[in-house]
Design a protein around this motif. Structure first.
Motif, short mmCIF file in Angstrom:
data_model
loop_
_atom_site.label_atom_id
_atom_site.label_comp_id
_atom_site.label_asym_id
_atom_site.label_seq_id
_atom_site.Cartn_x
_atom_site.Cartn_y
_atom_site.Cartn_z
N THR A 153 -44.84 78.71 65.93
CA THR A 153 -46.29 78.53 65.88
C THR A 153 -46.85 79.67 65.06
N SER A 154 -47.68 79.34 64.09
CA SER A 154 -48.22 80.37 63.21
C SER A 154 -49.49 79.88 62.54
N TRP A 155 -50.13 80.78 61.81
CA TRP A 155 -51.35 80.48 61.07
C TRP A 155 -51.14 80.82 59.61
N TYR A 156 -51.69 79.99 58.74
CA TYR A 156 -51.59 80.19 57.29
C TYR A 156 -52.98 80.21 56.67
N ARG A 157 -53.09 80.92 55.57
CA ARG A 157 -54.29 80.86 54.74
C ARG A 157 -53.83 80.64 53.31
N LEU A 158 -54.11 79.45 52.79
CA LEU A 158 -53.71 79.04 51.44
C LEU A 158 -52.26 79.38 51.10
N GLY A 159 -51.36 79.00 52.01
CA GLY A 159 -49.92 79.14 51.78
C GLY A 159 -49.30 80.44 52.20
N VAL A 160 -50.09 81.38 52.69
CA VAL A 160 -49.59 82.69 53.08
C VAL A 160 -49.77 82.87 54.59
N LEU A 161 -48.72 83.35 55.28
CA LEU A 161 -48.84 83.62 56.71
C LEU A 161 -49.98 84.60 56.93
N ASP A 162 -50.86 84.28 57.91
CA ASP A 162 -52.04 85.11 58.14
C ASP A 162 -52.46 84.97 59.60
N GLY A 163 -52.11 85.95 60.42
CA GLY A 163 -52.46 85.90 61.84
C GLY A 163 -51.23 85.88 62.72
N PRO A 164 -51.40 85.45 63.98
CA PRO A 164 -50.28 85.46 64.92
C PRO A 164 -49.16 84.51 64.49
N HIS A 165 -47.93 84.96 64.74
CA HIS A 165 -46.74 84.17 64.40
C HIS A 165 -45.71 84.36 65.51
N GLU A 166 -45.18 83.24 66.02
CA GLU A 166 -44.14 83.31 67.05
C GLU A 166 -43.05 82.30 66.74
N GLU A 167 -41.80 82.68 67.08
CA GLU A 167 -40.65 81.78 66.94
C GLU A 167 -39.84 81.84 68.22
N TRP A 168 -39.20 80.68 68.57
CA TRP A 168 -38.39 80.59 69.77
C TRP A 168 -37.03 79.99 69.45
N HIS A 169 -36.03 80.38 70.24
CA HIS A 169 -34.71 79.74 70.19
C HIS A 169 -34.83 78.39 70.89
N ASP A 170 -33.83 77.52 70.69
CA ASP A 170 -33.89 76.20 71.34
C ASP A 170 -33.69 76.27 72.85
N ASN A 171 -33.31 77.44 73.39
CA ASN A 171 -33.17 77.60 74.85
C ASN A 171 -34.46 78.16 75.47
N HIS A 172 -35.58 78.09 74.73
CA HIS A 172 -36.92 78.50 75.17
C HIS A 172 -37.14 80.02 75.21
N THR A 173 -36.20 80.81 74.75
CA THR A 173 -36.42 82.26 74.73
C THR A 173 -37.06 82.66 73.41
N ARG A 174 -37.95 83.62 73.47
CA ARG A 174 -38.69 84.07 72.28
C ARG A 174 -37.74 84.80 71.33
N LYS A 175 -37.86 84.45 70.08
CA LYS A 175 -37.05 85.05 69.03
C LYS A 175 -37.84 86.16 68.33
N ILE A 176 -39.11 85.91 68.03
CA ILE A 176 -39.95 86.88 67.33
C ILE A 176 -41.41 86.64 67.69
N ARG A 177 -42.16 87.73 67.72
CA ARG A 177 -43.60 87.66 67.93
C ARG A 177 -44.22 88.75 67.09
#
Length: 181
Positions: A153-177
């Motif tokens: 889950t993340s936010w973009y502004r005209l193709g560039v990451l801008d704001g909060p960004h989170e990634e998870w593994h498929d076992n529901h554990t957070r990978k990055i925040r």
């Protein structure tokens, strides 16, 4: 028999052809291709794996109108609209099982993704939910693993990451925040 449909203004007609066979169809000569003489004709596109509607064609502006494309078994494959030879407005694709594969929106004149984009698996589970602006990610973006757990889950502004960004593994554990600025 393979079925092709075409329409122009108030005139509708259905014609039937076997796969791989074309006879003369409103402005189409199988020996010469498109007839350019009058500027308006019809274009017929087909392959062994699918067939589609005939579109209105103008040498000045290209293809125009709504189109549908089917798999050879008759299931709907793609549907949308072409404006001056470019995709415009809502465009949908379907899996061979008839379920929705993706919904996207195109800018009216630029043939660029512009608006909501959603992609689904063959069971119609949402895989990607995004917003585009002039062909670039713009706004909230989410995607999911095949096991239905959130992937990004993340936010973009005209193709560039801008704001909060989170990634998870498929076992529901957070990978990055993190937060992009």
């Amino acid at each position: 028999d393979t079925r092709f449909r075409y329409a122009q203004h108030h005139y509708n007609s259905d014609s039937y052809y076997r796969v791989g066979e074309i006879t003369e169809v409103k402005g189409y000569d199988p020996m010469k291709g498109l007839s350019y003489g009058k500027g308006i004709g019809f274009y017929l596109s087909y392959y062994a794996a699918f067939f589609c509607d005939i579109y209105e064609y103008s040498t000045e502006i290209g293809f125009n109108g709504y189109f549908n494309t089917w798999y050879t078994d008759g299931m709907l494959w793609k549907m949308g609209r072409i404006n001056n030879g470019r995709l415009a407005g809502e465009y949908k694709e379907y899996h061979k099982n008839g379920r929705l594969k993706s919904v996207s929106n195109y800018h009216e004149t630029r043939d660029l993704l512009h608006g909501i984009f959603r992609k689904y698996n063959e069971h119609e589970m949402l895989l990607v939910d995004a917003t585009y602006r002039y062909g670039k990610l713009d706004g909230h973006y989410e995607d999911w693993h095949s096991n239905r757990s959130r992937k990004t889950t993340s936010w973009y502004r005209l193709g560039v990451l801008d704001g909060p960004h989170e990634e998870w593994h498929d076992n529901h554990t957070r990978k990055i925040r993190c937060r992009y600025v």
